[in-house]
Design a protein around this motif. Sequence first.
Motif, PDB file in Angstrom:
ATOM      1  N   LEU A 144       1.439   6.417   5.860  1.00  0.00           N
ATOM      2  CA  LEU A 144       0.829   6.070   4.571  1.00  0.00           C
ATOM      3  C   LEU A 144       0.697   4.558   4.415  1.00  0.00           C
ATOM      4  CD1 LEU A 144       2.436   8.652   2.129  1.00  0.00           C
ATOM      5  CD2 LEU A 144       0.049   8.493   2.831  1.00  0.00           C
ATOM      6  N   LYS A 145       1.677   3.818   4.887  1.00  0.00           N
ATOM      7  CA  LYS A 145       1.606   2.353   4.830  1.00  0.00           C
ATOM      8  C   LYS A 145       0.417   1.852   5.647  1.00  0.00           C
ATOM      9  CE  LYS A 145       4.366  -1.730   5.098  1.00  0.00           C
ATOM     10  NZ  LYS A 145       3.966  -2.067   3.756  1.00  0.00           N
ATOM     11  N   LEU A 147      -2.257   3.567   6.406  1.00  0.00           N
ATOM     12  CA  LEU A 147      -3.481   3.982   5.715  1.00  0.00           C
ATOM     13  C   LEU A 147      -3.824   3.021   4.574  1.00  0.00           C
ATOM     14  CD1 LEU A 147      -2.937   7.834   5.645  1.00  0.00           C
ATOM     15  CD2 LEU A 147      -4.897   6.666   6.658  1.00  0.00           C
ATOM     16  N   LYS A 148      -2.813   2.550   3.866  1.00  0.00           N
ATOM     17  CA  LYS A 148      -3.057   1.585   2.787  1.00  0.00           C
ATOM     18  C   LYS A 148      -3.576   0.264   3.343  1.00  0.00           C
ATOM     19  CE  LYS A 148       0.331   3.575  -0.346  1.00  0.00           C
ATOM     20  NZ  LYS A 148       1.655   3.414  -0.975  1.00  0.00           N
ATOM     21  N   ARG A 151      -7.198   0.842   4.219  1.00  0.00           N
ATOM     22  CA  ARG A 151      -8.030   0.842   3.011  1.00  0.00           C
ATOM     23  C   ARG A 151      -8.301  -0.589   2.557  1.00  0.00           C
ATOM     24  NH1 ARG A 151      -5.113   3.012  -1.992  1.00  0.00           N
ATOM     25  NH2 ARG A 151      -4.120   1.026  -1.657  1.00  0.00           N
ATOM     26  N   SER A 152      -7.267  -1.412   2.544  1.00  0.00           N
ATOM     27  CA  SER A 152      -7.439  -2.816   2.154  1.00  0.00           C
ATOM     28  C   SER A 152      -8.380  -3.535   3.108  1.00  0.00           C
ATOM     29  CB  SER A 152      -6.086  -3.526   2.138  1.00  0.00           C
ATOM     30  OG  SER A 152      -5.237  -2.959   1.192  1.00  0.00           O
TER      31      SER A 152
END
Length: 192
Positions: A144-145, A147-148, A151-152
Amino acid sequence: VEKVKIAYRMVYSLFDKLAFFLRKYLDLDISERDISFRKIWYVKKGRRDILREDFYHKENLPLRGLFWLSKDFYEDYEEKDAFRDSIEPEAKDLREIRNHLEHKYLKLHLPEWSKSDEDEFFSIGLIDSLAHSLYRSDFEVKTLKLLKLARSALIYLTLAVQCEELKRRTEKFPDSVVVSLPSYVFDDRWKC
């Protein structure tokens, strides 16, 4: 579990794809073998890496954001004295997980498996020289980290391209007027 592993590998590879895109879009003089998301920003001068002249005076703030995002990644250089640190404390671990997923294998465990030396029956399954052992919940948090971060990076890249296109359009057509297009908010029941 396998879908999360695939997502991790694909997301990690996205960053090098962003570097390839930047190389082509900004017409950077870098060989394909030397491209990585962390190294695209620098040129080698002697034993040091310095910021590329292409980025030095560029007034593209989203591109600067992408540069600082690249500092969240770990790069293993050949020289012993080279800069290996990154801003992200887990960067080396994220890269190690990626390398194990690509070249070795990753062993995920449920919380019931203990790493204590007292219970030899349970800890025997955790010992493996080829594998990187990790709890499943920790791996999901790291995915998840990542993926974030992706996204950024995509948001920064989109804004950087928009900024660059506006600059190019202004240079090509200095007397042109850019017209704004208003967008309206419609209630969901009006949408088909």
